[in-house]
Design an enzyme around this catalytic site. Sequence first.
Site, short mmCIF file in Angstrom:
data_model
loop_
_atom_site.label_atom_id
_atom_site.label_comp_id
_atom_site.label_asym_id
_atom_site.label_seq_id
_atom_site.Cartn_x
_atom_site.Cartn_y
_atom_site.Cartn_z
N HIS A 106 0.86 -1.18 0.00
CA HIS A 106 0.00 0.00 0.00
C HIS A 106 0.90 1.23 0.00
CE1 HIS A 106 -3.65 2.38 0.93
NE2 HIS A 106 -2.80 3.16 1.58
N CYS A 107 0.76 2.05 -1.03
CA CYS A 107 1.63 3.21 -1.19
C CYS A 107 0.85 4.48 -0.86
CB CYS A 107 2.16 3.29 -2.63
SG CYS A 107 3.31 4.66 -2.89
N PRO A 108 1.15 5.15 0.24
CA PRO A 108 0.43 6.40 0.56
C PRO A 108 0.78 7.54 -0.39
CG PRO A 108 2.20 6.02 2.15
CD PRO A 108 2.14 4.80 1.29
#
EC number: 2.3.1.225
Length: 491
Positions: free
Chosen positions: A196-198
């Site tokens: 999960h890439c913010p």
Amino acid sequence: MTPGGGGGPMKDCEYSQISTHSSSSPMESPHKKKKAAPKRKWEVFPGRNKFFCNGRIMMARQTGVFYLTLVLILVTSGLFFAFDCPYLSEKITPAIPAIGGILFFFVMGTLLRTSFSDPGVLPRATPDEAADLERQIDIANGSSSGGYRPPPRTKDVIINGQTVKLKYCFTCKIFRPPRASHCSLCDNCVERFDHHCPWVGNCVGKRNYRFFYMFILSLSFLTVFIFAFVITHIILRSQQAGFLNALKDSPASVLEAVVCFFSVWSIVGLSGFHTYLISSNQTTNEDIKGSWSNKRGKENYNPYGYGNIFTNCCAALCGPISPSLIDRRGFIQPDTPQPAAPSNGITMYGATQSQSNMCDQDQCIQSTKFVLQAAATPLLQSEPSLTSEELSLPGKATIGAPCATLTLGQPTPPSSMPNLTSETGLTDMIPLKEEHEGHQFLTPEEAPSPPRMLPAGSPITHSHTMHVLSLASQDSLHEDSVRGLVKLSSV
């Protein structure tokens, strides 16, 4: 005969037609309800995601860092095109702003494609599918119906000679496919989950991994490009007016150089790391956990690798994109009608308040019908009929009133009422008219009221005489009547 000549007799025979669609009916609405607009699936999506443009854009709920990414790219690139490119195109070549523009648009396109797309979310199991899966698990494990055994968390499958464990997701109620994982931030199972890439505001999975990789790779080239030509701009100006004067003449170049210097290392390093993952056909999740080894001879070798770097890169970057499985813009199918709750007072698990209210109303209607049938029994035996004038009690509700106004007492079994078989008890309970006035059927208002409707000691007074039935008729009448009244009292 003229119409005026028979005015008197005709007036006596006039009648009013009763509308069957009266608004007083509790089961029908006076106005026709408008048909509700069908909802799309993204409006009731169970995961923690945000949707825009009628479900076309899908993002994670936490998008604050994504806006920071947009600001950094737009501000740095805007300052470069506004303050550096005019000087560089004049002193060096006009190709510099053209190349910078191509890189900028490619970076923005891949960033938005990564952030606004479905990363490969797996749909959750429906209640029927979850029940069928649990039933299959029970059959496979041989569990008995008397005990409870939770479903196993893993299932073994063979992929290219390697045993791979499929984990059971208790949130989505499915066995996750190989390389899939559940994202705790988005609350979804994602196919070929990478991380999960913010910074992009979304998960990175099977459907958007190639765009994520092209984004960080092109951003690395754009950052190096801007940093290199900003330094070139400062050097050319310092040769003419000195280093300090060059910094004073172009403060925007100083800001661009600082931003690019601190970001180029992380961006270039991230690009190199994902280049290694693509060449070995691994995901970030698998590399962090150490799931597979690059050496083919070891026991935990990677079963998804093709054994060739070029083939692995082509599979990750050039293969077809699988369609979305959640169909977020599709319409929700109408639900099937739920069965009504039983009328014996037992509440079914999962019944809603509206279903309970409907069941209470149905119980009142069925009980009223039962009492009316019991009250109509004397008519079948050629006994005198009852009138509403005789059966109406002052200050008390009748059977025809709404069910909510009935004040029922405790249920009384037939054995506790011996006086019903005597003539005295009969005259106390139901007064009968000596001469019936042409009535052939009983209406709901003419039916006898249930027992215990009056307070203790309240006498029932009537001005009409009583007609005493025979003992056999009394038994036949009150045996059916008491059964219906007890049924109504026990509801």
